[in-house]
Design a protein around this motif. Sequence first.
Motif, PDB file in Angstrom:
ATOM      1  N   GLY A 108     -52.742  14.988 -19.021  1.00 58.65           N
ATOM      2  CA  GLY A 108     -51.513  14.520 -19.664  1.00 58.65           C
ATOM      3  C   GLY A 108     -51.781  13.246 -20.426  1.00 58.65           C
ATOM      4  N   ILE A 109     -51.207  13.140 -21.626  1.00 61.90           N
ATOM      5  CA  ILE A 109     -51.343  11.900 -22.400  1.00 61.90           C
ATOM      6  C   ILE A 109     -49.943  11.346 -22.648  1.00 61.90           C
ATOM      7  CG2 ILE A 109     -52.233  10.842 -24.519  1.00 61.90           C
ATOM      8  CD1 ILE A 109     -53.976  13.405 -24.835  1.00 61.90           C
ATOM      9  N   PHE A 110     -49.771  10.074 -22.319  1.00 57.53           N
ATOM     10  CA  PHE A 110     -48.520   9.386 -22.638  1.00 57.53           C
ATOM     11  C   PHE A 110     -48.835   8.365 -23.726  1.00 57.53           C
ATOM     12  CE2 PHE A 110     -45.112   9.986 -19.211  1.00 57.53           C
ATOM     13  CZ  PHE A 110     -45.510  11.285 -18.946  1.00 57.53           C
ATOM     14  N   LYS A 111     -47.897   8.230 -24.680  1.00 58.21           N
ATOM     15  CA  LYS A 111     -48.057   7.200 -25.716  1.00 58.21           C
ATOM     16  C   LYS A 111     -46.941   6.187 -25.509  1.00 58.21           C
ATOM     17  CE  LYS A 111     -48.442   6.442 -30.596  1.00 58.21           C
ATOM     18  NZ  LYS A 111     -47.653   6.622 -31.792  1.00 58.21           N
ATOM     19  N   ASP A 112     -47.283   4.922 -25.435  1.00 55.93           N
ATOM     20  CA  ASP A 112     -46.296   3.879 -25.124  1.00 55.93           C
ATOM     21  C   ASP A 112     -45.504   4.249 -23.868  1.00 55.93           C
ATOM     22  OD1 ASP A 112     -47.044   2.448 -27.419  1.00 55.93           O
ATOM     23  OD2 ASP A 112     -45.769   3.752 -28.632  1.00 55.93           O
ATOM     24  N   MET A 113     -46.191   4.818 -22.931  1.00 56.78           N
ATOM     25  CA  MET A 113     -45.625   5.243 -21.629  1.00 56.78           C
ATOM     26  C   MET A 113     -44.570   6.339 -21.755  1.00 56.78           C
ATOM     27  SD  MET A 113     -47.659   4.048 -19.730  1.00 56.78           S
ATOM     28  CE  MET A 113     -47.109   4.902 -18.274  1.00 56.78           C
ATOM     29  N   ASP A 215     -50.836  14.180 -11.131  1.00 60.78           N
ATOM     30  CA  ASP A 215     -50.269  15.474 -10.743  1.00 60.78           C
ATOM     31  C   ASP A 215     -49.166  15.899 -11.727  1.00 60.78           C
ATOM     32  OD1 ASP A 215     -51.638  15.594  -8.160  1.00 60.78           O
ATOM     33  OD2 ASP A 215     -50.216  14.078  -7.466  1.00 60.78           O
ATOM     34  N   LEU A 216     -48.504  14.889 -12.317  1.00 56.42           N
ATOM     35  CA  LEU A 216     -47.228  15.145 -12.980  1.00 56.42           C
ATOM     36  C   LEU A 216     -47.257  15.095 -14.500  1.00 56.42           C
ATOM     37  CD1 LEU A 216     -44.980  12.946 -10.662  1.00 56.42           C
ATOM     38  CD2 LEU A 216     -45.084  15.445 -10.746  1.00 56.42           C
ATOM     39  N   ALA A 217     -48.096  14.212 -15.043  1.00 56.05           N
ATOM     40  CA  ALA A 217     -47.949  13.867 -16.467  1.00 56.05           C
ATOM     41  C   ALA A 217     -48.001  15.104 -17.374  1.00 56.05           C
ATOM     42  CB  ALA A 217     -49.032  12.865 -16.864  1.00 56.05           C
ATOM     43  N   ALA A 218     -49.031  15.916 -17.223  1.00 56.03           N
ATOM     44  CA  ALA A 218     -49.210  17.059 -18.138  1.00 56.03           C
ATOM     45  C   ALA A 218     -48.075  18.063 -17.972  1.00 56.03           C
ATOM     46  CB  ALA A 218     -50.563  17.730 -17.864  1.00 56.03           C
ATOM     47  N   GLY A 219     -47.771  18.413 -16.724  1.00 53.27           N
ATOM     48  CA  GLY A 219     -46.743  19.423 -16.472  1.00 53.27           C
ATOM     49  C   GLY A 219     -45.379  18.983 -16.969  1.00 53.27           C
ATOM     50  N   VAL A 220     -45.102  17.681 -16.888  1.00 54.96           N
ATOM     51  CA  VAL A 220     -43.797  17.193 -17.356  1.00 54.96           C
ATOM     52  C   VAL A 220     -43.691  17.315 -18.883  1.00 54.96           C
ATOM     53  CG1 VAL A 220     -42.420  15.081 -17.657  1.00 54.96           C
ATOM     54  CG2 VAL A 220     -43.187  15.760 -15.385  1.00 54.96           C
ATOM     55  N   VAL A 221     -44.770  17.035 -19.591  1.00 56.92           N
ATOM     56  CA  VAL A 221     -44.715  17.201 -21.055  1.00 56.92           C
ATOM     57  C   VAL A 221     -44.413  18.665 -21.387  1.00 56.92           C
ATOM     58  CG1 VAL A 221     -45.913  16.913 -23.257  1.00 56.92           C
ATOM     59  CG2 VAL A 221     -46.426  15.355 -21.379  1.00 56.92           C
ATOM     60  N   LEU A 233     -35.437  11.891  -7.780  1.00 54.94           N
ATOM     61  CA  LEU A 233     -34.605  12.760  -6.942  1.00 54.94           C
ATOM     62  C   LEU A 233     -33.118  12.484  -7.123  1.00 54.94           C
ATOM     63  CD1 LEU A 233     -36.523  12.900  -3.529  1.00 54.94           C
ATOM     64  CD2 LEU A 233     -36.902  14.210  -5.623  1.00 54.94           C
ATOM     65  N   SER A 234     -32.749  11.261  -7.494  1.00 51.96           N
ATOM     66  CA  SER A 234     -31.328  10.952  -7.681  1.00 51.96           C
ATOM     67  C   SER A 234     -30.930  10.981  -9.146  1.00 51.96           C
ATOM     68  CB  SER A 234     -30.998   9.574  -7.122  1.00 51.96           C
ATOM     69  OG  SER A 234     -31.723   9.311  -5.958  1.00 51.96           O
ATOM     70  N   GLY A 235     -31.786  11.503  -9.984  1.00 52.60           N
ATOM     71  CA  GLY A 235     -31.425  11.648 -11.389  1.00 52.60           C
ATOM     72  C   GLY A 235     -31.905  10.506 -12.269  1.00 52.60           C
ATOM     73  N   GLU A 236     -32.570   9.498 -11.691  1.00 54.30           N
ATOM     74  CA  GLU A 236     -33.061   8.385 -12.506  1.00 54.30           C
ATOM     75  C   GLU A 236     -34.158   8.885 -13.454  1.00 54.30           C
ATOM     76  OE1 GLU A 236     -33.273   8.934  -9.336  1.00 54.30           O
ATOM     77  OE2 GLU A 236     -34.902   7.907  -8.321  1.00 54.30           O
ATOM     78  N   GLY A 237     -34.358   8.164 -14.560  1.00 55.58           N
ATOM     79  CA  GLY A 237     -35.312   8.586 -15.588  1.00 55.58           C
ATOM     80  C   GLY A 237     -36.698   8.854 -15.017  1.00 55.58           C
ATOM     81  N   PHE A 238     -37.383   9.866 -15.537  1.00 51.68           N
ATOM     82  CA  PHE A 238     -38.700  10.217 -15.015  1.00 51.68           C
ATOM     83  C   PHE A 238     -39.708   9.101 -15.276  1.00 51.68           C
ATOM     84  CE2 PHE A 238     -42.976  11.818 -15.879  1.00 51.68           C
ATOM     85  CZ  PHE A 238     -43.284  12.276 -14.605  1.00 51.68           C
ATOM     86  N   ASP A 239     -40.453   8.761 -14.240  1.00 50.12           N
ATOM     87  CA  ASP A 239     -41.511   7.764 -14.365  1.00 50.12           C
ATOM     88  C   ASP A 239     -42.726   8.337 -13.629  1.00 50.12           C
ATOM     89  OD1 ASP A 239     -43.312   5.745 -13.934  1.00 50.12           O
ATOM     90  OD2 ASP A 239     -41.831   4.268 -13.243  1.00 50.12           O
ATOM     91  N   PRO A 240     -43.834   8.611 -14.346  1.00 48.52           N
ATOM     92  CA  PRO A 240     -44.969   9.278 -13.698  1.00 48.52           C
ATOM     93  C   PRO A 240     -45.506   8.491 -12.508  1.00 48.52           C
ATOM     94  CG  PRO A 240     -45.625   8.393 -15.823  1.00 48.52           C
ATOM     95  CD  PRO A 240     -44.131   8.252 -15.736  1.00 48.52           C
ATOM     96  N   HIS A 241     -45.269   7.167 -12.516  1.00 50.21           N
ATOM     97  CA  HIS A 241     -45.801   6.342 -11.434  1.00 50.21           C
ATOM     98  C   HIS A 241     -44.929   6.371 -10.185  1.00 50.21           C
ATOM     99  CE1 HIS A 241     -49.093   4.643 -13.726  1.00 50.21           C
ATOM    100  NE2 HIS A 241     -48.257   4.623 -14.746  1.00 50.21           N
ATOM    101  N   ARG A 242     -43.721   6.918 -10.308  1.00 47.00           N
ATOM    102  CA  ARG A 242     -42.818   6.889  -9.150  1.00 47.00           C
ATOM    103  C   ARG A 242     -43.190   7.959  -8.117  1.00 47.00           C
ATOM    104  NH1 ARG A 242     -37.732   7.044 -11.366  1.00 47.00           N
ATOM    105  NH2 ARG A 242     -37.738   4.884 -12.019  1.00 47.00           N
ATOM    106  N   GLY A 243     -43.656   9.119  -8.572  1.00 47.36           N
ATOM    107  CA  GLY A 243     -44.223  10.090  -7.626  1.00 47.36           C
ATOM    108  C   GLY A 243     -43.244  11.049  -6.983  1.00 47.36           C
TER     109      GLY A 243
END
Length: 260
Positions: A108-113, A215-221, A233-243
């Motif tokens: 997975g590649i993130f640009k500017d997070m 585990d998450l970055a590529a699949g989320v894109v 889990l509570s609907g907060e914005g996705f953050d790959p570091h949160r897990g």
Amino acid sequence: MKYLVLARVAMLNFTVNLAKKAGEYLRENFGKELNVEHKGRIDLVTQIDRNSQDMIVGDIERKYPLHSIIAEEGVNRASGHDYTWFVDPLDGTVNYVHGIPFFSVSLGIFKDMRPYIGVCYNPISGDLFSAQTGKGAFRNGKKIMVSKTSLLVDSLIVTGFPYSLARLDDSMMRFTRILREVQGIRRFGSAALDLCFVAAGSFDGFWEVGLHPWDLAAGVVVLLEAGGRASGLSGEGFDPHRGDILASNGRIHSDLMRLM
Ligand code: IPD
Ligand code: CA
Ligand code: CA
């Protein structure tokens, strides 16, 4: 502008080729005797994970020497560059070790997070999922979309269990709560592929806690480009570091959130 578009297409092609190259290495060694080491009580690693990672990280460094790279087996190179690579050289090590052909290379590649490019490859089935932001998601070159399922009772959900026992009770409580309301729950053992199968409409939702950005970055894109939704889990914005992640076709997201 045109240069940026071309650069991104080149980056996607490079990423696809890299996933195929590492995947071929995993395939060649699949089923052979392995020297298995434990990173935790049930968290495994093999020389195959490490070799796959060396191959991937080495190629990224040669092609994009300034980019940040975070890879599972001990590479954490935050260069401050706009582009960050999240590398899982073998997602589904437990399956791999047990001879179960469900695992992947996940890049997975993130640009500017923010999500930018995602590629997941299962070298046994030949499934290659790829996406770049704004351009749709593809499985072996064919466009994919999330399901249109809108009722929990019709929804097939996939999940994973955390390696850490500390979070097991919570996970099992959630599992029971959700199982009472949905069509079924599966556990396949590669979070990256789980997300891609939500993207392809086979599953309607996915949740897991205690994951890592690789585990998450590529699949989320791939999922977002297929029209899906990813959040905490509570609907907060996705953050790959949160897990902790809740992912879905969007239509059942708030119902799943209520059960988390
Ligand atoms: C694991 C897989 C599994 C998930 C675990 C992950 P690994 O990754 O994605 O599906 O349930 O939480 O750690 O260790 O095989 O790369
Ligand atoms: Ca993984
Ligand atoms: Ca891994």
